[in-house]
Scaffold this active site. Sequence first.
Site, short mmCIF file in Angstrom:
data_model
loop_
_atom_site.label_atom_id
_atom_site.label_comp_id
_atom_site.label_asym_id
_atom_site.label_seq_id
_atom_site.Cartn_x
_atom_site.Cartn_y
_atom_site.Cartn_z
N CYS A 113 0.81 -1.23 0.00
CA CYS A 113 0.00 0.00 0.00
C CYS A 113 0.84 1.28 0.00
O CYS A 113 0.31 2.37 -0.18
CB CYS A 113 -0.96 -0.01 1.18
N HIS A 246 -2.89 7.03 2.70
CA HIS A 246 -3.40 5.76 2.16
C HIS A 246 -4.78 5.49 2.74
O HIS A 246 -5.01 5.64 3.94
CB HIS A 246 -2.43 4.63 2.52
N ASN A 276 -10.20 -0.19 0.38
CA ASN A 276 -8.74 -0.07 0.36
C ASN A 276 -8.24 -0.65 -0.97
O ASN A 276 -8.30 -1.86 -1.18
CB ASN A 276 -8.17 -0.85 1.55
N1 ACO Z 1 -18.61 -8.46 9.70
C1 ACO Z 1 -19.10 -8.76 10.92
N2 ACO Z 1 -18.35 -9.13 11.94
C2 ACO Z 1 -17.03 -9.21 11.76
C3 ACO Z 1 -16.44 -8.91 10.52
C4 ACO Z 1 -17.29 -8.52 9.47
N3 ACO Z 1 -16.83 -8.20 8.25
N4 ACO Z 1 -15.11 -9.08 10.62
C5 ACO Z 1 -14.86 -9.46 11.88
N5 ACO Z 1 -16.01 -9.56 12.57
C6 ACO Z 1 -16.21 -9.92 13.97
C7 ACO Z 1 -15.13 -10.87 14.46
O1 ACO Z 1 -15.44 -12.21 14.12
C8 ACO Z 1 -15.18 -10.63 15.94
O2 ACO Z 1 -16.27 -11.32 16.48
P1 ACO Z 1 -16.16 -12.04 17.93
O3 ACO Z 1 -15.93 -10.90 18.90
O4 ACO Z 1 -17.47 -12.71 18.07
O5 ACO Z 1 -14.99 -12.96 17.84
C9 ACO Z 1 -15.50 -9.13 16.05
O6 ACO Z 1 -16.08 -8.77 14.78
C10 ACO Z 1 -14.31 -8.26 16.33
O7 ACO Z 1 -13.25 -8.65 15.44
P2 ACO Z 1 -11.87 -7.90 15.44
O8 ACO Z 1 -11.01 -8.48 14.36
O9 ACO Z 1 -11.34 -7.88 16.84
O10 ACO Z 1 -12.37 -6.46 15.00
P3 ACO Z 1 -11.63 -5.08 15.17
O11 ACO Z 1 -12.44 -4.23 16.05
O12 ACO Z 1 -10.17 -5.24 15.43
O13 ACO Z 1 -11.78 -4.51 13.70
C11 ACO Z 1 -10.54 -4.16 11.68
C12 ACO Z 1 -11.16 -5.20 12.61
C13 ACO Z 1 -11.65 -3.30 11.09
C14 ACO Z 1 -9.83 -4.88 10.56
C15 ACO Z 1 -9.57 -3.28 12.51
O14 ACO Z 1 -8.66 -4.08 13.21
C16 ACO Z 1 -8.85 -2.33 11.65
O15 ACO Z 1 -9.40 -1.36 11.21
N6 ACO Z 1 -7.55 -2.56 11.41
C17 ACO Z 1 -6.79 -1.78 10.48
C18 ACO Z 1 -6.38 -2.68 9.43
C19 ACO Z 1 -6.63 -2.20 8.06
O16 ACO Z 1 -7.30 -1.24 7.77
N7 ACO Z 1 -6.02 -2.92 7.18
C20 ACO Z 1 -6.09 -2.64 5.81
C21 ACO Z 1 -4.91 -3.22 5.16
S1 ACO Z 1 -3.46 -2.62 5.85
C22 ACO Z 1 -3.08 -1.26 5.10
O17 ACO Z 1 -3.63 -0.94 4.09
C23 ACO Z 1 -2.03 -0.48 5.68
#
Ligand code: ACO
Length: 319
Positions: A113, A246, A276
Amino acid sequence: MFSRITGIGGFLPGEPVSNDDLARRGIDTSDQWVTSRTGIRFRHLAEGGQSASDLALEASRRALAAAGLAASDLDLIVVATSTPDFIFPSTACLLQSKLGNHGATAFDIQAVCSGFVYALTIADKFVRSGSHRRALVVGAEVFSRILDWSDRATCVLFGDGAGAVVVEASETPGILSSALHADGAHHGILSVPGSICGGKVIGDPFLRMDGQAVFKFAVRVLAEVADECCQAAGVAPADLDWLIPHQANIRILEATAKRMKLPMEKVVVTVDRHGNTSAASVPLALDEAVRDGRIVTGQKVMLEGVGGGFTWGAVLLAF
Ligand code: ACO
């Protein structure tokens, strides 16, 4: 000798695909979850036969038209992609062939990215050295091909697209400063760890991510590298007209703006409609904000990338 962006183009394949559309396609998710966690409402997905070089071609044609140049005028083509058409030849060479350019220097950059910011910095250095005069710099991705569509935690986050800029030699500065970094110690938090051997994929061919680790890392380094670029150019962060980080997640953008003490009104946001798009996200956002008249000549614009590797970087433009 300086370098300056003289034309910008973007391309998104097909119609927007909403979070509800994904749920209807069988992904166990909801618009409420995706929107509240990421700000993403829509993304575009390439058709089966569309490759990164196809998307790059459309964006490049628009950038060349905006610059008033023909493909034959280019002497450098750099494509940032982590989803190339082939293992080799490079997507840059395939794009060159589709554009009908013969003889320009052409190669790919792989910095996930951060790829566009890496590619733009490299093109700037080629042009400033005097070895090249007219460069095409492209970010093009079909991330939909490397997503595990049964993993709801990752497949809802990404989209496909391409953005391109023409960079030309100039007597007045366009690119004021840049900074590129990487720390491979963090390779495990975002990767597609598979490889190809003996005609087979060995290991896992899909994108895997530790979302929370990525979140924390991205916010810290985006703020740090913007500061580094501002200092190098003698520009106070408060004097930036636009910040284009990004486009991974609206909460990363908000946290970065907060650390930099910039209001969200100065941040270009496309993640809500593009998802993204990895190396394509920054040029797509730049294209949108230039075409709709928000970014105008004379303004200072900070572009920022962060992605797998881990890699990160920034480019400060006087537009
Ligand atoms: N829909 C519904 N529920 C979901 C989904 C979904 N798409 N995805 C995960 N869940 C659930 C999980 O199963 C979990 O359920 P549980 O509590 O029953 O086990 C719950 O939601 C929480 O999951 P987490 O993975 O802990 O969610 P988090 O709050 O960390 O959010 C996210 C995840 C959005 C990916 C967050 O960590 C984030 O924004 N990270 C940044 C990463 C990013 O943007 N990466 C992009 C690529 S990297 C880059 O470009 C630099």
